[in-house]
Scaffold this active site. Structure first.
Site, PDB file in Angstrom:
ATOM      1  N   GLU A  14       0.864  -1.176   0.000  1.00  0.00           N
ATOM      2  CA  GLU A  14       0.000   0.000   0.000  1.00  0.00           C
ATOM      3  C   GLU A  14       0.906   1.233   0.000  1.00  0.00           C
ATOM      4  O   GLU A  14       1.728   1.395   0.897  1.00  0.00           O
ATOM      5  CB  GLU A  14      -0.869   0.058   1.249  1.00  0.00           C
ATOM      6  N   ASP A  60      -4.659   8.455  11.032  1.00  0.00           N
ATOM      7  CA  ASP A  60      -3.284   8.033  11.272  1.00  0.00           C
ATOM      8  C   ASP A  60      -2.768   8.452  12.642  1.00  0.00           C
ATOM      9  O   ASP A  60      -3.011   9.570  13.101  1.00  0.00           O
ATOM     10  CB  ASP A  60      -2.364   8.612  10.191  1.00  0.00           C
TER      11      ASP A  60
END
Length: 264
Positions: free
Chosen positions: A49, A60
């Protein structure tokens, strides 16, 4: 070209889970991102990814936020992301882009899907795009011949899981916990139940991410999931390394350990 379908079919034939590695484009440098991803592939990652750096990465945790900040400081743009995908896809790994929706929307959905396919990318993961708003992107992706991956979480109802998996074509991303990305001491016990609940609604592979940071944790997740997704643990090693070469060796060592762990 390696597709997600061939990756998961091979992993199943080998009696193992697929190993999925995540790294942002432009980190630790534009060329260094390709070299680091290639090191992961050589060490045993089946899927890579490539993160599209974004200034407001809500999902995140601090480790990925640090890496993304460095990538943005390096001047990484969507064109650099596409070049990164092209370089990583050349290794033979199935290569995805993980991105928030806003950059695709601003770039143009049809254009983004075409450019990604032309770079050798096989699909996207869009963590903040909801099923209700996903039809234009799914149509653009289908026209370009790339897969779409969406997320389910431990809090997802059965109705929500069904809605999400109906939008997926490559695999389903099962977030092991509520919260942001990052390696943990243990993998959330809810992850296995989430995989089982998701499989009741789809025959697509189900991959678990968020919180996997060691070979032992990868082995644990491989016992019930079709794929094991690792990001923060790799990034942390690059951040802690004295230089790019040392960082590549460090993540390769961890990836080899995890590649052994995903064998059943």
């Amino acid at each position: 070209m390696t597709t997600l379908q061939t990756v998961f079919a091979k992993a199943k034939a080998d009696n193992r889970a697929a190993l999925v590695g995540y790294l942002p484009a432009g980190f630790p440098s534009k060329d260094g991102a390709v070299a680091a991803a290639a090191a992961l592939v050589e060490a045993g990652c089946d899927v890579i990814e490539i993160g599209l750096p974004y200034s407001d990465p809500l999902m995140d945790g601090p480790t990925i936020q640090d890496a993304v900040h460095r990538s943005l400081v390096n001047g990484t743009r969507i064109a650099d992301v596409m070049r990164t995908v092209e370089g990583v896809a050349a290794t033979g790994a199935a290569t995805l882009v993980m991105t928030y929706w806003n950059p695709i929307d601003k770039y143009g959905a049809d254009r983004f899907a075409r450019d990604l396919a032309n770079a050798g990318g096989v699909g996207t993961i869009t963590p903040d795009l909801t099923p209700e708003e996903s039809e234009p992107w799914r149509a653009a992706s289908a026209a370009a011949g790339i897969d779409t991956v969406f997320l389910v979480a431990p809090s997802s109802t059965e109705q929500r899981i069904k809605a999400v998996v109906d939008c997926c074509t490559g695999f389903v991303y099962a977030a092991s916990l509520m919260g942001v990305t990052g390696a943990r001491e243990t993998v959330n016990v809810a992850a296995q139940g989430l995989v089982e609940r998701t499989r009741a609604h789809t025959e697509l592979p189900v991959c678990v991410g968020l919180g996997v940071g060691t070979g032992a944790q990868a082995a644990e997740v491989a016992g019930y999931a079709d794929g094991v997704i690792v990001g923060s643990a790799f990034i942390r090693r690059i951040l802690d390394a004295p230089d790019e070469a040392a960082g590549r060796e460090s993540i390769a060592t961890l990836a080899r350990d995890m590649a052994k762990g995903v064998r059943r």
